[in-house]
Design a protein around this motif. Structure first.
Motif, short mmCIF file in Angstrom:
data_model
loop_
_atom_site.label_atom_id
_atom_site.label_comp_id
_atom_site.label_asym_id
_atom_site.label_seq_id
_atom_site.Cartn_x
_atom_site.Cartn_y
_atom_site.Cartn_z
N HIS A 36 -9.91 40.02 -12.33
CA HIS A 36 -8.42 39.38 -11.75
C HIS A 36 -8.04 40.86 -11.45
CE1 HIS A 36 -7.60 39.02 -16.23
NE2 HIS A 36 -6.83 40.23 -15.22
N ALA A 37 -7.57 41.84 -11.88
CA ALA A 37 -6.60 43.01 -11.24
C ALA A 37 -7.73 44.43 -10.51
CB ALA A 37 -7.22 44.61 -12.99
N GLU A 38 -9.29 44.05 -10.38
CA GLU A 38 -9.79 44.09 -9.04
C GLU A 38 -9.84 43.14 -7.85
OE1 GLU A 38 -13.75 44.82 -10.49
OE2 GLU A 38 -13.72 44.93 -12.53
N ALA A 66 -4.09 35.74 -10.12
CA ALA A 66 -4.96 36.90 -10.29
C ALA A 66 -3.55 37.75 -11.44
CB ALA A 66 -5.48 38.01 -9.31
N SER A 75 -2.85 39.56 -14.56
CA SER A 75 -2.15 41.32 -14.48
C SER A 75 -1.14 41.31 -15.24
CB SER A 75 -2.88 41.98 -13.66
OG SER A 75 -4.01 41.50 -13.00
N GLN A 76 -0.54 40.27 -15.67
CA GLN A 76 1.18 41.28 -15.91
C GLN A 76 2.15 41.61 -14.67
OE1 GLN A 76 1.32 40.28 -19.64
NE2 GLN A 76 -1.23 40.34 -19.02
N ARG A 77 1.89 40.41 -13.32
CA ARG A 77 2.81 40.61 -12.51
C ARG A 77 3.71 39.91 -12.06
NH1 ARG A 77 -0.65 44.78 -9.51
NH2 ARG A 77 0.11 44.40 -7.27
#
Length: 617
Positions: A156-158, A183, A187-189
């Motif tokens: 997910h981060a990529e 994603a 990614s904790q966003r």
């Protein structure tokens, strides 16, 4: 080539790869509604220039073919980016189906890398706009599949950097928005994920007056409430639904008779292990090849549990196109219409892939030109049973059996099954004579049986007398679909004129066996030419090589019914003097051979004696 008419013509041909594009369609693509008077000539010039350009680039000279009413560009599966794209997508989906997501990701990337800008960007017009829109949508659907696989793999981060510009450019695509929200959240966003939803909602309200779809709203609520969100499971795309088990064989002939030894040999060959087997049954029209093949096929149901395919190829009348036959086979095996490619090579490759792990029996009836139907041969443990008038030995690895007339006992059994046992065995001698006059051919015997069944009070002897006195016996032995004349005529259509004339003249020789030297005398052609014509007649089973032969070479024989038909045609087409001419040629040839052998000149064989391998009649 630049932005000119050639490019438009090329695009139109590529959009219909391996299919004929009519000239009128090319004219519409170039000029739309206002073509000039010389439009067809200009299209011809464009195609000529395209051929020159491709030839200069090293392409085959027949890349663009001229067909009746249009043109066709022939390409293999890997020659066009659109084909390569679909091939990679199919492989990627197959890998997802078996859980190999890493390899699937690589295949998706390979497919998407084929897009280099807008499709058909150098062209304009309604057709190209529609095609460009189709491929743009196709690209997005595959891109979204790839992103789902990436999220499933935990990347997910990529993927955020991949998704952000896409969502900015295409804010109305809810699936992209959902993937970016997922994603970001994983990614904790969380705040950014909610912002993506808010922007999408405002865009949809401002442009469409609609709220986002239920799926996007549900995802938004889960993020708001802090519920855990699992990455989307990669969709398991099956290449096609579970395969069907086709059973296409026609019904077997209820009163099929005889052929026990041949049945055993054919069945043994088809049952053998060790890769695909191809068995062919060759014989003249009316010998019962189709009935025999179908009878064999029904008897092997247990051996071929994945099904039995059947196609009548109409080889002697209107040969079926192999790509159409393959379309029917693939459809019968459960391949969806949209997954069946257009070209012969692509369909043949797919057919081999589908049959690779199957045990199928494929019956190809009435094959004329064997090389055209090699594409219909499967792979794996499947088997093929062919029938044809001509020899099919050009097919690699083929085992061929000659199918001739029935032995007398089996011919009587067939006639008895048609008209009744009591009626046949009350007049056995007449029944044997009927079989002889029918040339022991099952089709002719069935026609005779149909005539007798329609005349229950007619004795077999009176019917025999009628057949024996008929100038054109073939007509009497043709009724409805039991048409011996039509079967023979379709074989004769395959003969060159010289071969047909030789066949007629040979029928005027009142000899049981005709040696090769006599055929040369009758044909009045060089020996090599005569041999080639005799080979053609034997290949089409209009003449047979007699067993044994002589020291001077092979001898040849007619089926009695076929010879009667040939004699009737010879009388009508060659004239009354033809028979005497044939006899004079034989007499002169005999005298020359006697002279060369040191025998008395003017010698005439007595009735029943044998001279140079022929029996005087």
């Amino acid at each position: 080539m630049g932005r000119n008419r050639q490019l438009t013509v090329l695009a139109a041909l590529l959009l219909h790869t391996n299919r004929i594009v009519p000239v009128n369609s090319l004219i519409d693509a170039v000029w739309r509604s206002a073509p000039p008077a010389t439009a067809d000539k200009q299209i011809q010039t464009c195609v000529w220039r395209l051929r020159n350009a491709f030839a200069a680039a090293g392409a085959p000279v027949d890349l663009i073919e001229t067909e009746q009413g249009g043109y066709r560009i022939r390409l293999g599966d890997d020659d066009l980016d659109a084909h390569a794209f679909e091939k990679s997508v199919r492989r990627a989906r197959e890998l997802v189906a078996v859980g190999d997501l890493e390899s699937a990701t690589a295949e998706y990337r390979s497919a998407l890398a084929l897009f280099r800008g807008q499709p058909l960007a150098d062209l304009s017009g309604p057709l190209t706009y529609a095609v460009a829109a189709h491929w743009e949508e196709r690209r997005f659907s595959v891109l979204e599949e790839w992103l789902d696989v990436g999220l499933t793999l935990g990347r997910h981060a990529e993927l955020i950097s991949e998704l952000k510009p896409l969502v900015a450019e295409y804010p109305m695509r809810e699936r992209l928005c959902a993937q970016l929200m997922t994603a970001l959240h994983l990614s904790q966003r969380r705040a950014e994920a909610l912002t993506v939803y808010r922007n999408n909602r405002l865009t949809q309200i401002n442009n469409l007056g609609l709220e986002p779809g239920a799926g996007l709203q549900e995802l938004h609520q889960k993020i708001l409430s802090g519920e855990p969100i699992a990455p989307p499971a990669a969709v398991s795309y099956q290449p096609w639904p579970p395969a069907k088990v086709p059973a296409q064989l026609p019904a077997r002939v209820k009163d099929f008779t005889g052929r026990r030894d041949l049945l055993h040999r054919i069945t043994s060959d088809l049952r053998a292990d060790g890769g695909p087997r191809v068995v062919a049954l060759a014989g003249c029209g009316g010998t019962g090849k189709t009935a025999l093949a179908i009878h064999v096929g029904h008897g092997l149901q247990q051996r071929f549990p994945d099904g039995r395919l059947y196609a009548d190829l109409h080889g002697q009348t209107d040969p079926a196109a192999p790509q159409e036959v393959l379309h029917g086979f693939l459809d019968a095996l459960g391949v969806p219409e949209q997954r069946i490619p257009a070209g012969l090579a692509a369909r043949a490759a797919l057919f081999r892939s589908v049959t690779a792990n199957k045990r199928l029996l494929i019956v190809l009836d009435d094959v004329a030109e064997s090389t055209r139907y090699e594409a219909l041969l499967p792979s794996g443990e499947s088997a093929v049973l062919c029938t044809g008038r001509a020899s099919l030995l050009k097919i690699p690895g083929l085992t061929e059996y000659s199918v001739d007339g029935l032995p007398t006992d089996e011919a009587l059994d067939l006639l008895a099954s048609l008209v009744g046992v009591e009626r046949v065995f009350a007049e056995v001698d007449s029944a044997r004579r009927i079989a002889q006059l029918c040339g022991h051919l099952p089709l002719a015997i069935r026609a005779a049986g149909a005539r007798l069944r329609a005349r229950p009070r007619c004795t077999l002897r009176s019917f025999t007398d009628r057949l024996a006195t008929q100038q054109n016996r073939i007509d009497e032995l043709s009724i409805g679909w039991l048409d011996m004349g039509a079967r023979l005529a379709s074989s004769l259509d395959q003969l060159p004129p010289a071969g047909y004339r030789l066949w007629l003249r040979l029928s005027l020789c009142d000899l049981e066996y005709v040696p090769e030297w006599m055929a040369s005398a009758v044909s009045d052609r060089p020996g090599e030419d005569t041999q080639r014509l005799l080979d053609t007649l034997v290949n089409l089973h209009l003449l047979a090589v007699a067993p044994g032969g002589t020291k001077d070479g092979p001898t040849y024989a007619f089926n009695p019914l076929v010879r009667d038909h040939a004699r009737q045609r010879a009388g009508a087409e060659l004239g009354a003097v033809a028979e005497q001419d044939v006899l004079d040629r034989i007499e002169r040839a005999l005298c020359r051979r006697e002279s060369n052998a040191g025998g008395p000149r003017g010698y005439r064989p007595s009735e029943g004696s044998t001279v140079y391998g022929i029996q005087a009649v």
